[in-house]
Design a protein around this motif. Structure first.
Motif, PDB file in Angstrom:
ATOM      1  N   LEU A 161       0.830  -1.195   0.000  1.00 61.40           N
ATOM      2  CA  LEU A 161       0.000   0.000   0.000  1.00 61.40           C
ATOM      3  C   LEU A 161       0.869   1.250   0.000  1.00 61.40           C
ATOM      4  O   LEU A 161       1.917   1.285   0.651  1.00 61.40           O
ATOM      5  CB  LEU A 161      -0.905   0.026   1.230  1.00 61.40           C
ATOM      6  CG  LEU A 161      -2.100  -0.915   1.265  1.00 61.40           C
ATOM      7  CD1 LEU A 161      -2.795  -0.816   2.620  1.00 61.40           C
ATOM      8  CD2 LEU A 161      -3.071  -0.596   0.147  1.00 61.40           C
ATOM      9  N   PRO A 162       0.445   2.294  -0.718  1.00 60.85           N
ATOM     10  CA  PRO A 162       1.183   3.553  -0.633  1.00 60.85           C
ATOM     11  C   PRO A 162       1.046   4.143   0.769  1.00 60.85           C
ATOM     12  O   PRO A 162       0.119   3.818   1.506  1.00 60.85           O
ATOM     13  CB  PRO A 162       0.495   4.438  -1.682  1.00 60.85           C
ATOM     14  CG  PRO A 162      -0.877   3.875  -1.819  1.00 60.85           C
ATOM     15  CD  PRO A 162      -0.729   2.387  -1.605  1.00 60.85           C
ATOM     16  N   THR A 163       1.971   5.004   1.127  1.00 65.87           N
ATOM     17  CA  THR A 163       1.959   5.646   2.434  1.00 65.87           C
ATOM     18  C   THR A 163       1.669   7.126   2.281  1.00 65.87           C
ATOM     19  O   THR A 163       2.335   7.819   1.505  1.00 65.87           O
ATOM     20  CB  THR A 163       3.318   5.466   3.151  1.00 65.87           C
ATOM     21  OG1 THR A 163       3.550   4.073   3.372  1.00 65.87           O
ATOM     22  CG2 THR A 163       3.327   6.199   4.483  1.00 65.87           C
ATOM     23  N   ASN A 164       0.664   7.598   2.994  1.00 59.10           N
ATOM     24  CA  ASN A 164       0.369   9.030   3.054  1.00 59.10           C
ATOM     25  C   ASN A 164       1.037   9.620   4.285  1.00 59.10           C
ATOM     26  O   ASN A 164       0.859   9.117   5.393  1.00 59.10           O
ATOM     27  CB  ASN A 164      -1.143   9.283   3.135  1.00 59.10           C
ATOM     28  CG  ASN A 164      -1.868   8.859   1.877  1.00 59.10           C
ATOM     29  OD1 ASN A 164      -1.346   8.958   0.772  1.00 59.10           O
ATOM     30  ND2 ASN A 164      -3.089   8.367   2.039  1.00 59.10           N
ATOM     31  N   LEU A 165       1.774  10.686   4.096  1.00 61.74           N
ATOM     32  CA  LEU A 165       2.465  11.331   5.206  1.00 61.74           C
ATOM     33  C   LEU A 165       1.922  12.734   5.413  1.00 61.74           C
ATOM     34  O   LEU A 165       2.004  13.588   4.527  1.00 61.74           O
ATOM     35  CB  LEU A 165       3.977  11.391   4.921  1.00 61.74           C
ATOM     36  CG  LEU A 165       4.839  12.045   6.006  1.00 61.74           C
ATOM     37  CD1 LEU A 165       4.767  11.250   7.310  1.00 61.74           C
ATOM     38  CD2 LEU A 165       6.284  12.183   5.539  1.00 61.74           C
ATOM     39  N   PHE A 166       1.378  12.957   6.597  1.00 61.33           N
ATOM     40  CA  PHE A 166       0.888  14.272   7.000  1.00 61.33           C
ATOM     41  C   PHE A 166       1.883  14.852   8.007  1.00 61.33           C
ATOM     42  O   PHE A 166       2.009  14.330   9.120  1.00 61.33           O
ATOM     43  CB  PHE A 166      -0.493  14.166   7.652  1.00 61.33           C
ATOM     44  CG  PHE A 166      -1.556  13.559   6.778  1.00 61.33           C
ATOM     45  CD1 PHE A 166      -2.408  14.366   6.041  1.00 61.33           C
ATOM     46  CD2 PHE A 166      -1.713  12.177   6.704  1.00 61.33           C
ATOM     47  CE1 PHE A 166      -3.405  13.816   5.241  1.00 61.33           C
ATOM     48  CE2 PHE A 166      -2.699  11.616   5.912  1.00 61.33           C
ATOM     49  CZ  PHE A 166      -3.549  12.434   5.179  1.00 61.33           C
ATOM     50  N   VAL A 167       2.599  15.882   7.624  1.00 66.03           N
ATOM     51  CA  VAL A 167       3.586  16.496   8.512  1.00 66.03           C
ATOM     52  C   VAL A 167       3.005  17.771   9.104  1.00 66.03           C
ATOM     53  O   VAL A 167       2.478  18.619   8.388  1.00 66.03           O
ATOM     54  CB  VAL A 167       4.898  16.803   7.773  1.00 66.03           C
ATOM     55  CG1 VAL A 167       5.889  17.519   8.690  1.00 66.03           C
ATOM     56  CG2 VAL A 167       5.525  15.510   7.258  1.00 66.03           C
TER      57      VAL A 167
ATOM     58  N   ASN B  67       7.362   5.753  -2.675  1.00 65.88           N
ATOM     59  CA  ASN B  67       6.067   5.186  -2.308  1.00 65.88           C
ATOM     60  C   ASN B  67       5.340   6.055  -1.278  1.00 65.88           C
ATOM     61  O   ASN B  67       4.181   5.807  -0.955  1.00 65.88           O
ATOM     62  CB  ASN B  67       6.269   3.771  -1.740  1.00 65.88           C
ATOM     63  CG  ASN B  67       4.965   3.008  -1.591  1.00 65.88           C
ATOM     64  OD1 ASN B  67       4.186   2.911  -2.534  1.00 65.88           O
ATOM     65  ND2 ASN B  67       4.735   2.468  -0.398  1.00 65.88           N
ATOM     66  N   ILE B  68       6.034   7.073  -0.777  1.00 66.80           N
ATOM     67  CA  ILE B  68       5.432   7.957   0.217  1.00 66.80           C
ATOM     68  C   ILE B  68       4.865   9.187  -0.471  1.00 66.80           C
ATOM     69  O   ILE B  68       5.558   9.860  -1.243  1.00 66.80           O
ATOM     70  CB  ILE B  68       6.468   8.376   1.283  1.00 66.80           C
ATOM     71  CG1 ILE B  68       6.881   7.148   2.108  1.00 66.80           C
ATOM     72  CG2 ILE B  68       5.901   9.464   2.198  1.00 66.80           C
ATOM     73  CD1 ILE B  68       7.943   7.444   3.151  1.00 66.80           C
TER      74      ILE B  68
END
Length: 368
Positions: free
Chosen positions: A4-10, A34-35
């Motif tokens: 699965l792709p990774t969603n990053l919320f910073v 992939n992020i």
């Protein structure tokens, strides 16, 4: 089975006064394609909640990486701080328990700089720590302290990356540097220029630097001190008044923003960067910046000082030790200047943004 792709919320997703977030996000994307870096228009958890029903979030691994918790509850108004804290605690709990979001926290400070409500900050940090799946610190000394204190948490070191070349190339190392810039402030070639550059705020304890400088100046006549950066007018005025009150001749305080492209020239002009800081400080971007441009540092013994040694600066514990250190400073000859500039850069050269990002993405990959 495809990953699965990774969603990053910073959070925060940007910082207008510092390139840290921008460099972090671009290097994370370089380290792992992939992020997906998710945009947050107003840097709050409602922005995340609004995306929950999108396919992009539903069919992905989702990570919230908190940099400074005060973004979740910071306000100069007490009631607004309480409201923001309560709302964001509930939202974070909802995202974790219902949507399986993972939370990472990079701990930059022991407590928030100059935040008016320390009790809210302590509670807010405690809640973030409790909800965090992985804690990141930026110093080895802090790692041992945190692992002992929070033994139930996963904690790792990801060092603060360097700023080598970020604001342009370093100027050549010479004893008499940036003569035009020195002339601008009335400094002579023979002066030993101490520099405190960046946002002017009480947590930096510039008063302590001025006090130690005034003591040292009585014996070391070549010392001059430049404090420059943006700050509240009342605070800047108080620094000038304090310097005048104690007779600190040779102190220049300028309330002005230093453009990025001028940073290498300021670093070339000075002989040392000097940092005091209060007890909140763990990591110093200013310290890393100075070393990245070959400028040795004089710093109070905060956790970030673990990278400072006899080759790239001095470490002190209190005002008296700082005054003693400043008293002993001497002008460097060309050969010594070139060596200390080289050694200062070398001390941070091995920690690039990509290396830090690779450590981060490895941690992200372990979150299940």
């Amino acid at each position: 089975m495809n990953q699965l792709p990774t969603n990053l919320f910073v959070i925060p997703s940007k910082n207008k006064n510092n390139t840290y977030i921008e460099l972090l996000l671009s290097s994370v994307q370089e380290a792992d394609r992939n992020i997906r870096i998710m945009p947050l228009g107003d840097d709050n958890l409602w922005s995340v909640v609004r995306l929950l029903r999108t396919e992009q979030v539903r069919n992905a691994k989702n990570i919230i990486h908190i940099q400074w918790p005060t973004v979740l509850y910071g306000s100069r108004f007490f009631l607004k701080s309480v409201f923001l804290l309560a709302r964001n605690i509930l939202l974070l709990a909802f995202l974790k328990s219902v949507w399986n979001f993972k939370v990472v926290w990079t701990v930059h400070n022991f407590y928030a700089h100059d935040y008016p409500y320390p009790s809210i900050d302590r509670f807010g940090q405690g809640v973030v720590r409790m909800m965090t799946d992985h804690i990141i610190v930026q110093q080895e000394s802090t790692l041992q302290q945190y692992r002992k204190k929070y033994s139930n948490k996963k904690i790792d070191v990801v060092p603060h990356a360097n700023y080598i070349g970020v604001y342009g190339p370093a100027e050549p190392a010479q004893t008499f540097k940036a003569p035009a810039m020195r002339q601008k402030f009335g400094f002579k070639d023979s002066d030993i220029v101490l520099l405190s550059l960046g946002v002017m705020a009480p947590y930096k304890k510039n008063e302590k630097i001025i006090e130690a400088f005034a003591r040292a100046k009585k014996e070391n006549k070549n010392l001059v001190l430049l404090i420059i950066g943006k700050g509240k007018g009342t605070y800047v005025d108080s620094l000038n008044a304090f310097a005048q009150k104690i007779g600190a001749d040779g102190v220049v305080v300028r309330n002005e923003f230093v453009p990025d492209e001028e940073i290498p020239t300021y670093m070339a002009m000075a002989d040392y960067s000097v940092f005091y800081y209060d007890g909140s400080e763990m990591t110093s971007g200013g310290l890393i910046l100075s070393l990245s441009y070959g400028l040795p540092v004089i710093t109070r013994n905060i956790p970030a000082a673990e990278i400072v040694n006899e080759k790239n600066g001095f470490v002190f514990d209190n005002t008296a030790e700082l005054a003693e250190c400043l008293t002993k400073l001497k002008k460097r000859d060309n050969l010594t200047e070139e060596k200390i500039r080289h050694d200062s850069i070398e001390s941070v050269k091995n920690q690039s943004w990509l290396q830090s990002a690779q450590k981060l993405t490895h941690i992200y990959g372990q979150l299940n």
